[in-house]
Design a protein around this motif. Structure first.
Motif, short mmCIF file in Angstrom:
data_model
loop_
_atom_site.label_atom_id
_atom_site.label_comp_id
_atom_site.label_asym_id
_atom_site.label_seq_id
_atom_site.Cartn_x
_atom_site.Cartn_y
_atom_site.Cartn_z
N UNK A 92 0.83 -1.20 0.00
CA UNK A 92 0.00 0.00 0.00
C UNK A 92 0.87 1.26 0.00
N UNK A 93 1.93 1.25 0.81
CA UNK A 93 2.84 2.39 0.85
C UNK A 93 3.48 2.61 -0.52
N UNK A 94 3.97 1.53 -1.13
CA UNK A 94 4.62 1.64 -2.44
C UNK A 94 3.66 2.18 -3.49
N UNK A 95 2.43 1.67 -3.47
CA UNK A 95 1.40 2.11 -4.42
C UNK A 95 1.16 3.61 -4.28
N UNK A 96 0.91 4.06 -3.05
CA UNK A 96 0.58 5.46 -2.82
C UNK A 96 1.77 6.39 -3.06
N UNK A 97 2.95 5.98 -2.61
CA UNK A 97 4.13 6.83 -2.76
C UNK A 97 4.50 6.98 -4.24
N UNK A 98 4.37 5.91 -5.00
CA UNK A 98 4.67 5.98 -6.43
C UNK A 98 3.70 6.92 -7.13
N UNK A 99 2.40 6.76 -6.85
CA UNK A 99 1.40 7.62 -7.48
C UNK A 99 1.58 9.08 -7.07
N UNK A 100 1.79 9.31 -5.76
CA UNK A 100 1.96 10.69 -5.28
C UNK A 100 3.28 11.29 -5.75
N UNK A 101 4.32 10.47 -5.82
CA UNK A 101 5.62 10.97 -6.24
C UNK A 101 5.64 11.43 -7.68
N UNK A 102 5.06 10.62 -8.57
CA UNK A 102 4.98 11.01 -9.98
C UNK A 102 4.14 12.27 -10.14
N UNK A 103 3.02 12.31 -9.41
CA UNK A 103 2.15 13.50 -9.47
C UNK A 103 2.90 14.73 -8.96
N UNK A 104 3.70 14.56 -7.91
CA UNK A 104 4.42 15.69 -7.32
C UNK A 104 5.36 16.34 -8.33
N UNK A 105 6.08 15.52 -9.09
CA UNK A 105 7.03 16.06 -10.07
C UNK A 105 6.30 16.85 -11.15
N UNK A 106 5.18 16.30 -11.64
CA UNK A 106 4.46 16.96 -12.72
C UNK A 106 3.76 18.22 -12.21
N UNK A 107 3.20 18.15 -11.00
CA UNK A 107 2.54 19.33 -10.44
C UNK A 107 3.56 20.44 -10.21
N UNK A 108 4.73 20.09 -9.70
CA UNK A 108 5.77 21.10 -9.52
C UNK A 108 6.19 21.69 -10.86
N UNK A 109 6.25 20.86 -11.88
CA UNK A 109 6.55 21.38 -13.22
C UNK A 109 5.50 22.41 -13.62
#
Length: 449
Positions: A92-109
């Motif tokens: 569950x942690x890996x699933x959420x962190x991966x989804x949130x991490x990818x989103x974080x990079x694009x949102x910051x962009x």
């Protein structure tokens, strides 16, 4: 009751609410905006049904997460580890962190690109600057800073887009026709639908809810205010936000801007004839506000989950959590260096996150139906709604995944297919465990009757 008394009561209620507004800030962000603008630009009013459905499903998903969080009075990851095992917790942690991490990079962009457009300063410099603001602001102020910022920015952005509806001509008959469900053909249609639903029903929103309620100190006794919080933020504020953006896009951008050429600049320029020469700046400020609120809310999710799994505190009083929070914020400075236009990237990361969402919903449902966890099982309508939620997210995410079956050799497609296979299998296993637990509990009860 006088108007003053009503206003005072409304202000007090608004002050009491909070945890779900942080989830709403993530939902009502640039990724959802990009999906809605793409949907209206590409298909006109045809996907209005998806927009309405996303608000309903998003509200119900948060309701399920709220019920579990208040009944266990612990973090979701800790509850999973205690009752299902450490392996499930790590997945569950890996699933959420991966989804949130990818989103974080694009949102910051997106935040950096918009800031660069407004100021003329290089987006990469803005990426570093915003990362530092996040690191010092959140690590120093913690949850309360994120909540206050979310409530203020989401409220302002919703008001801004409501105002746009008064100057945009809406075709009522075309809008009503868009309430009839239909799925556009091809990968692009499935991607847009998955993006819209992924903005409201997303693993980050589901997994973060127990932690934001704990940060507020809410317990089972706060069920009523927690329910009001969800309805106000997800159904009302997020629903209006989504409808306003979609209706504007379907009315103005459809036929005026090509889906391939849709950017934050082209979208704002298309609004010029309606709201004047300042259209670009008004649109950019609305998009900027949505992006900043989402960036702050999304930043706290991976540190919440990782700290809970490692047995650390989930507030800034624990220096280890504070370092996690600051570290994740600083890593997001890489976002502006990601290639491509951020509108298509935003839609893609939402659709990707939707692939891992059924697993999180299945986890919540399994724990809610285990008397050893919550002491009482939910009403039949709650379980039925949860199953419907899983089915809809699986079907929608499945349409997106099937589009990658034709190109399994491409790195992105291969990654999506592997991710979907792992999480799909895990979802089936968790649901099987939930059914077995329910049958095991039902058998002794039937024997005593």
């Amino acid at each position: 009751m006088t108007f003053t008394a009503l206003r005072s009561g409304g202000a007090k209620l608004y002050a009491k609410m909070g945890p779900s507004w942080l989830a709403g800030a993530i939902a009502a962000g640039p990724a959802t905006m990009a999906s809605l603008l793409t949907a209206g630009t590409s298909f006109g009013f045809a996907l209005l049904w998806v927009v309405v459905l996303s608000a309903i499903l998003g509200t119900f998903a948060q309701y399920l997460a709220m019920r579990l969080g208040l009944r266990t009075e612990t973090g979701l990851v800790a509850a999973v580890e205690r009752h299902l095992g450490g392996g499930w917790a790590w997945l569950l942690v890996a699933d959420a962190v991966l989804a949130a991490g990818l989103a974080q990079l694009v949102i910051m962009k997106g935040v950096a690109d918009i800031s660069a457009t407004i100021t003329g300063i290089d987006a990469r410099i803005w990426g570093v600057a915003w990362a530092l603001v996040l690191a010092f602001g959140l690590a120093g102020g913690g949850y309360r800073v994120a909540e206050l910022g979310a409530k203020l920015l989401v409220s302002a952005v919703v008001c801004a887009f409501i105002a746009s509806l008064f100057v945009v001509p809406i075709d009522p008959s075309a809008a009503i026709a868009g309430l009839v469900p239909m799925m556009p053909a091809g990968l692009s249609g499935a991607l847009v639908v998955a993006g819209i639903l992924g903005g409201a029903v997303h693993i980050t929103l589901i997994t973060m809810h127990s932690y934001t309620m704990r940060a507020r100190g809410w317990t089972r006794d706060d069920t009523d205010i927690a329910t009001t919080d969800i309805v106000a933020s997800m159904f009302v504020a997020f629903g209006i936000y989504s409808l306003a953006i979609f209706l504007v896009a379907a009315s103005v951008l459809h036929g005026a801007v090509s889906p391939e050429g849709l950017t934050h600049v082209s979208a704002s320029q298309a609004l010029g004839p309606l709201v004047g020469a300042n259209a670009k700046w008004l649109f950019l400020l609305g998009l900027w506000g949505a992006a900043v609120s989402t960036l702050g809310g999304n930043t706290v999710v991976p540190p919440f989950l990782l700290a809970d799994k490692l047995g650390w505190g989930t507030t800034v009083e624990d220096s280890r959590y504070r370092l996690l929070l600051a570290g994740f914020a600083l890593v997001s400075a890489v976002g502006p260096f990601v290639g491509g236009s951020f509108f298509p990237l935003l839609v893609l990361v939402l659709a990707f996150g939707l692939v891992g969402t059924p697993f999180a919903i299945a986890i919540v449902l399994a724990l809610l139906n285990d008397r050893r966890v919550v002491g009482e099982t939910p009403a039949p309508w709650t379980n039925l709604g949860g199953v419907v939620l899983i089915c809809i997210t699986v079907l929608t995410a499945g349409s997106f995944v099937r589009g990658h079956l034709s190109t399994p050799g491409e790195p992105l497609s291969a990654f999506v297919l592997v991710f979907a296979a792992v999480l799909g299998t895990a979802t089936l296993v968790v649901l099987g465990l939930a059914v077995r637990t329910a049958l095991r509990e039902e058998t002794p009860r039937a024997a005593t009757q």
